[in-house]
Design an enzyme around this catalytic site. Structure first.
Site, PDB file in Angstrom:
ATOM      1  N   SER A   1    -110.513  31.273 -40.649  1.00  0.00           N
ATOM      2  CA  SER A   1    -110.378  32.709 -40.449  1.00  0.00           C
ATOM      3  C   SER A   1    -108.922  33.137 -40.570  1.00  0.00           C
ATOM      4  O   SER A   1    -108.009  32.342 -40.388  1.00  0.00           O
ATOM      5  CB  SER A   1    -110.947  33.125 -39.097  1.00  0.00           C
ATOM      6  OG  SER A   1    -109.964  32.957 -38.116  1.00  0.00           O
ATOM      7  N   LYS A   2    -108.756  34.398 -40.879  1.00  0.00           N
ATOM      8  CA  LYS A   2    -107.436  34.949 -41.159  1.00  0.00           C
ATOM      9  C   LYS A   2    -106.484  34.787 -39.977  1.00  0.00           C
ATOM     10  O   LYS A   2    -105.288  34.620 -40.160  1.00  0.00           O
ATOM     11  CB  LYS A   2    -107.596  36.431 -41.522  1.00  0.00           C
ATOM     12  CG  LYS A   2    -106.516  36.916 -42.467  1.00  0.00           C
ATOM     13  CD  LYS A   2    -106.825  38.310 -42.936  1.00  0.00           C
ATOM     14  CE  LYS A   2    -105.636  38.962 -43.596  1.00  0.00           C
ATOM     15  NZ  LYS A   2    -105.145  38.345 -44.804  1.00  0.00           N
ATOM     16  N   ARG A   3    -107.066  34.816 -38.790  1.00  0.00           N
ATOM     17  CA  ARG A   3    -106.230  34.716 -37.595  1.00  0.00           C
ATOM     18  C   ARG A   3    -105.470  33.392 -37.531  1.00  0.00           C
ATOM     19  O   ARG A   3    -104.402  33.295 -36.975  1.00  0.00           O
ATOM     20  CB  ARG A   3    -107.076  34.884 -36.335  1.00  0.00           C
ATOM     21  CG  ARG A   3    -107.011  36.299 -35.772  1.00  0.00           C
ATOM     22  CD  ARG A   3    -107.980  36.485 -34.650  1.00  0.00           C
ATOM     23  NE  ARG A   3    -109.357  36.445 -35.131  1.00  0.00           N
ATOM     24  CZ  ARG A   3    -110.290  35.621 -34.673  1.00  0.00           C
ATOM     25  NH1 ARG A   3    -110.029  34.771 -33.720  1.00  0.00           N
ATOM     26  NH2 ARG A   3    -111.509  35.666 -35.167  1.00  0.00           N
TER      27      ARG A   3
ATOM     28  N   GLY B   1    -104.304  31.692 -40.063  1.00  0.00           N
ATOM     29  CA  GLY B   1    -103.335  31.480 -41.138  1.00  0.00           C
ATOM     30  C   GLY B   1    -103.883  31.851 -42.489  1.00  0.00           C
ATOM     31  O   GLY B   1    -104.624  32.819 -42.611  1.00  0.00           O
TER      32      GLY B   1
END
Ligand code: GLU
Length: 491
Positions: free
Chosen positions: A260-262, A264
């Site tokens: 997930s984007k959180r 990285g």
């Protein structure tokens, strides 16, 4: 045999996730393996998630990766164009088509109008939650006759259209990765097919489009597996033949969680900006969830096409391992022409502040030589600045091993010999750089490690590093003299 037709059908919600790129890649490989067609369709029926410029960005990322398509949506000279006999390929331009098929389903008694308010649905969901039940529509409007519904619509009531699932019926399909999948319709929801804004939901649009566009294999992420029974039922309801389904395991991080984007980097753009090469990215991604029978890990696109099959796609999630990606990418960096790597490294070099673009361009051959010197050690193109950093500025020796070498008994003799050599030439050229150490060896009688280690330490502040003759040539006469002088301070 029917021509294979596959599609990649992203929603333009911002950027291309690397899991999406892998889905596109597997579609591409399969299409090429079978001599079929690969289509790019844009699924933009969820208007709340639409992001301006996202279609261009998606296409740009695919182009960068070298995953080309034959039909559908393209970007040409900054404009979105569509090509192929089955268009439009952007779902928001197909609303009339969906409307027609929704009407057909209603007529066949396979779908119904639903007038439930948001409030009623919220209450229902809350009740179900309290009772520990799976939230599901309770069929409140299933019994409303089409005539009555039409009257209510004419009177201006808001509505959606829902799929009328049969009661207690097994829905079955075959998935190329999972095998046979069976689910009872009682466990499923009367899915909304058309929203109150007149837009179809994904479920209706995907089935109508895959059918009308002649898609033979639906290859997509396994997050869509739970939706597939609804799709299979829709094919039955329309009386259409369903395509083959291939659900790919999710791309996971090392903790086996969805990337997930959180945490990285997840977008193709992120990796591109970090200095990964398209060949490295694609080669590595192919291996996340698939492996060729011969276990080969370095594969060109053509080799992948040759070896690809869905039988060898794993059931469990593919782990995305940056170290392995680095290893694969390093292979392609070594194979690339150095000039190309040098060109690609310019932005990161400029950003590092070591050189300006003008300086790089003005001394291009030297810059390429510098990149050539560190090429073997690169995992990513953007590592060039950190790898060449030691060639810039004054010498500072902080490494323990280097300090030890500089303090070795031979150091002063070596520095003097080197200085003498430098003072005999106008400039340091390739010939000088290649031969100077031999001459110093002859003169001083010092050889092997006792010769190379202190000299390297005095010149670079490190005992390891790239080819010494390259370093000598790149640094040049004045820098070398300065550095040798500086090294004396550490003796
Ligand atoms: N639009 C869906 C997505 O964004 C595509 C799912 C499918 O391929 O059916 O992933």
């Amino acid at each position: 045999m029917k021509e294979v037709r596959v599609r990649f059908a992203p929603s333009p919600t911002g950027f291309l996730h690397i899991g999406g790129l892998r889905t596109a890649l597997y579609n591409y490989l399969f299409a090429h393996k079978k001599g079929g067609k690969f289509i790019l369709r844009i699924e933009d029926t969820d208007r709340t998630r639409f992001v301006e410029g996202a279609i261009e960005n998606l296409i740009e990322s695919l182009n960068w990766a070298g995953i080309t398509h034959d039909e559908g949506v393209f970007s040409e000279g900054g404009k979105i164009v569509q090509k192929g006999d089955f268009g439009p390929y952007i779902q928001s331009e197909r609303l009339d088509i969906y409307r027609k098929y929704v009407d057909e389903l209603i007529e066949k008694g396979k779908a119904y109008y639903c007038f439930c308010s948001k409030e009623r649905l919220d209450n229902l969901r809350e009740e179900q939650r309290i009772k520990g039940q799976v939230p599901k529509y309770d069929g409140f409007c299933r019994g409303i006759s089409t005539d009555e519904a039409k009257n209510r619509i004419a009177a201006g009531e808001e509505y959606v259209v829902r799929l009328k699932l049969p009661r207690n019926e097994n829905i079955e399909f075959h998935d190329a990765v999972r095998g046979k999948v069976v689910i009872n319709s009682d466990e499923m929801d009367d899915q909304v097919l058309m929203k109150s804004d007149g837009f179809p939901t994904y479920h209706l649009a995907v089935v109508v489009d895959d059918h009308l566009m002649g898609i033979t294999h639906v290859v997509r992420g396994e997050e869509w597996l739970p939706s597939t029974p609804k799709h299979v039922y829709l094919y039955q309801a329309f009386g259409w033949e369903a395509p083959e389904f291939v659900h790919l395991p999710t791309v996971l991080n090392k903790d086996r969680k969805k990337l997930s984007k959180r945490q990285g980097d997840v977008s193709v753009e992120d990796f591109r900006e970090k200095g990964y090469l398209p060949e490295g990215m694609i080669n590595y991604l192919a291996l996340v969830g698939w492996s060729p029978e011969d276990g080969e890990e370095i594969l060109s696109l053509d080799e992948m096409i040759d070896k690809f099959s869905f039988e060898r796609v794993g059931k469990s999630g593919g782990i995305f391992d940056v170290e392995k990606l680095n290893w694969v990418n390093a292979h392609y960096i070594k194979e690339y022409p150095t000039e190309k790597i040098a060109e690609l490294s310019i932005p990161s070099m400029v950003e590092s502040g070591l050189m300006t673009e003008e300086e790089i361009k003005a001394d291009w051959d030297r810059y390429v030589y510098m990149v050539e010197t560190v090429k073997e050690s690169l995992n990513r193109v953007n590592e060039v600045p950190e790898k060449v950093d030691f060639l810039f500025g004054d010498l500072e020796i902080t490494e323990e091993d280097a300090l030890e070498q500089v303090k070795s008994e031979n150091m002063s003799v070596l520095i003097e010999a080197f200085e003498a050599e430098l003072n005999q030439v106008e400039e340091v050229d390739a010939e000088f750089a290649k031969t100077v150490m031999k001459r110093i060896q002859k003169q001083t009688g010092i050889k092997g490690k006792g010769l190379y280690m202190p000299v390297r330490a005095a010149m670079t502040g490190n005992v390891h590093g790239p080819e010494l003759s390259n370093i000598i040539e790149i640094l040049g006469k004045q820098n070398l003299l300065n550095r040798l002088e500086s090294a004396r301070k550490y003796m």
